[in-house]
Design a protein around this motif. Structure first.
Motif, short mmCIF file in Angstrom:
data_model
loop_
_atom_site.label_atom_id
_atom_site.label_comp_id
_atom_site.label_asym_id
_atom_site.label_seq_id
_atom_site.Cartn_x
_atom_site.Cartn_y
_atom_site.Cartn_z
N VAL A 175 0.65 -1.14 -0.02
CA VAL A 175 0.12 0.11 -0.05
C VAL A 175 0.91 1.33 0.10
CG1 VAL A 175 -2.00 -1.09 1.10
CG2 VAL A 175 -0.29 0.06 2.57
N GLY A 176 0.34 2.38 -0.50
CA GLY A 176 0.99 3.60 -0.33
C GLY A 176 0.22 4.30 -1.39
N GLU A 177 0.56 5.94 -1.32
CA GLU A 177 -0.25 6.78 -2.28
C GLU A 177 0.34 6.68 -3.61
OE1 GLU A 177 2.15 10.77 -1.01
OE2 GLU A 177 0.59 10.03 0.31
N SER A 178 -0.42 7.17 -4.61
CA SER A 178 0.10 7.29 -5.98
C SER A 178 1.43 7.86 -6.16
CB SER A 178 -0.94 7.91 -6.90
OG SER A 178 -2.14 7.57 -6.89
N GLY A 179 2.25 7.08 -6.80
CA GLY A 179 3.52 7.83 -6.87
C GLY A 179 4.58 7.10 -5.90
N CYS A 180 4.00 6.25 -5.08
CA CYS A 180 5.12 5.86 -4.21
C CYS A 180 6.02 4.67 -4.51
CB CYS A 180 4.20 5.39 -2.87
SG CYS A 180 3.62 3.92 -3.06
N GLY A 181 5.70 4.13 -5.62
CA GLY A 181 6.67 3.09 -6.10
C GLY A 181 6.13 1.57 -6.04
N LYS A 182 4.94 1.44 -5.61
CA LYS A 182 4.54 0.16 -5.55
C LYS A 182 4.04 -0.70 -6.75
CE LYS A 182 -0.37 1.83 -4.50
NZ LYS A 182 -0.15 3.39 -4.78
N THR A 183 3.50 0.12 -7.58
CA THR A 183 3.33 -0.65 -9.17
C THR A 183 4.55 -1.04 -9.72
OG1 THR A 183 1.17 0.37 -9.52
CG2 THR A 183 2.49 -0.14 -11.40
N THR A 184 5.53 0.17 -9.40
CA THR A 184 7.05 -0.20 -9.95
C THR A 184 7.63 -1.37 -9.44
OG1 THR A 184 7.21 2.16 -10.37
CG2 THR A 184 9.11 0.95 -10.68
N VAL A 185 7.55 -1.85 -8.16
CA VAL A 185 7.97 -2.87 -7.52
C VAL A 185 7.44 -4.22 -8.08
CG1 VAL A 185 7.92 -4.23 -5.49
CG2 VAL A 185 8.36 -1.93 -5.23
N ARG A 211 -0.12 -10.11 5.39
CA ARG A 211 0.86 -9.11 5.90
C ARG A 211 0.70 -7.86 4.83
NH1 ARG A 211 6.51 -10.60 5.71
NH2 ARG A 211 5.86 -11.81 3.86
N VAL A 212 1.02 -6.63 5.51
CA VAL A 212 0.89 -5.56 4.73
C VAL A 212 2.27 -4.87 4.73
CG1 VAL A 212 -0.01 -3.21 4.43
CG2 VAL A 212 -1.57 -5.22 5.04
N GLY A 213 2.89 -4.19 3.45
CA GLY A 213 3.91 -3.61 3.32
C GLY A 213 3.44 -2.13 3.17
N VAL A 214 4.30 -1.27 3.55
CA VAL A 214 3.74 0.29 3.40
C VAL A 214 4.99 0.96 2.71
CG1 VAL A 214 3.16 2.45 4.44
CG2 VAL A 214 2.47 0.25 5.44
N MET A 215 4.56 1.35 1.39
CA MET A 215 5.46 2.35 0.56
C MET A 215 5.42 3.62 0.84
SD MET A 215 7.37 -0.16 -1.57
CE MET A 215 7.79 1.01 -2.89
N TYR A 216 6.46 4.45 0.73
CA TYR A 216 6.65 5.79 0.59
C TYR A 216 7.87 6.25 0.23
CZ TYR A 216 6.68 10.38 2.96
OH TYR A 216 6.72 11.81 2.98
N LEU A 217 7.53 7.37 -0.96
CA LEU A 217 8.51 7.53 -1.58
C LEU A 217 9.73 6.52 -2.01
CD1 LEU A 217 8.89 10.80 0.44
CD2 LEU A 217 8.05 10.74 -1.84
N GLY A 218 9.28 5.62 -2.44
CA GLY A 218 10.06 4.71 -3.10
C GLY A 218 10.63 3.88 -2.19
#
Length: 253
Positions: A50-60, A225-232
């Motif tokens: 999870v994370g807001e748009s642009g945080c890198g989650k889709t890129t992962v 489980r949940v991973g939180v993405m922020y600014l990459g």
């Protein structure tokens, strides 16, 4: 459910994905879309990202599947490094459900051909009749009526298109599926149907999911489980209940 004692099915080690952004006047600047991210996913587990748009989650998600070539780091799938050389044969085991059911289906192809494409690519079936039989099985599994076999994507609702996309992803019996915002383009009432479908298919086919979303209610429902993405960066990773009850990072909170 996840198997704690087993070897992880996916290991991401120090993954980096940098893109060069054109600043004009022949200048570029690196955008650190994913910066030194590491995690593992156990067989049978659903890991929410999870994370807001642009945080890198889709890129992962896309870099794990080698849709993007990683800048640095490595991905291990089933004990074997994922490389540019072996990704073609690994893709049979690693599939993706895309965000936009309107854009991810070829409008010129009938449903039968869309779902059959991976079967034909990997020579799963020996005859055309066997392929069609498998396509009908998959349509039944995702709740698309058999009489829609020869329809085109524009003749379906958004929810039905996403079901077709899921059927295509599951056609070659993968072990691991990346669901990239798989319900965010759908109406709320349809979202719950697709989430329940994904949960059922996981149990039936013993799948492992990386579930990428910005919707916390979806993550709470479907993830182990949940991973939180922020600014990459991955700023927190814990069991779902733990993340919701006792978030440690200020951004998570």
């Amino acid at each position: 459910m996840k198997n704690e004692a087993a070897q992880p099915i996916v290991e991401v080690r120090n993954l980096k994905e940098y893109f060069n952004i054109n600043m004009g006047m022949f200048r570029t600047k690196p955008l650190k879309a994913v910066d030194n991210v590491s995690f593992a996913i156990q067989p049978g587990e659903t890991l929410g990202l999870v994370g807001e748009s642009g945080c890198g989650k889709t890129t992962v998600g896309r870099t794990i599947l080698r849709l993007y070539e990683p800048t640095a780091g490595e991905v291990i799938f089933d004990g074997e490094p994922v490389t540019a050389k072996n990704i073609t044969h690994m893709r049979k085991q690693m599939q993706m459900v895309f965000q936009d059911p309107y854009a991810s289906l070829d409008p010129r192809m009938k449903v039968r051909d869309i779902i059959a494409e991976p079967l034909e690519t990997y020579h799963v079936c020996k005859t055309k009749a066997e392929t069609t039989h498998r396509v009908l099985e998959l349509m039944q599994a995702v709740g698309v009526p058999a009489e829609f076999l020869n329809r085109y994507p524009h003749q379906f609702s958004g929810g039905q298109r996403q079901r077709i996309g899921i059927a295509r992803s599951l056609a070659v019996k993968p072990k691991f599926v990346v669901c990239d915002e798989a319900v965010s383009a759908l109406d709320v009432s349809i979202q719950s149907q697709i989430i329940n479908l994904l949960a059922d298919l996981k149990e039936q086919s013993n799948l492992t999911y990386l579930f990428i979303t910005h919707d916390l209610s979806v993550v709470k429902y479907i993830s182990d489980r949940v991973g939180v993405m922020y600014l990459g960066n991955m700023v927190e990773l814990a069991d779902t209940q733990e993340i919701f009850d006792h978030p440690l990072h200020p951004y998570t909170e």
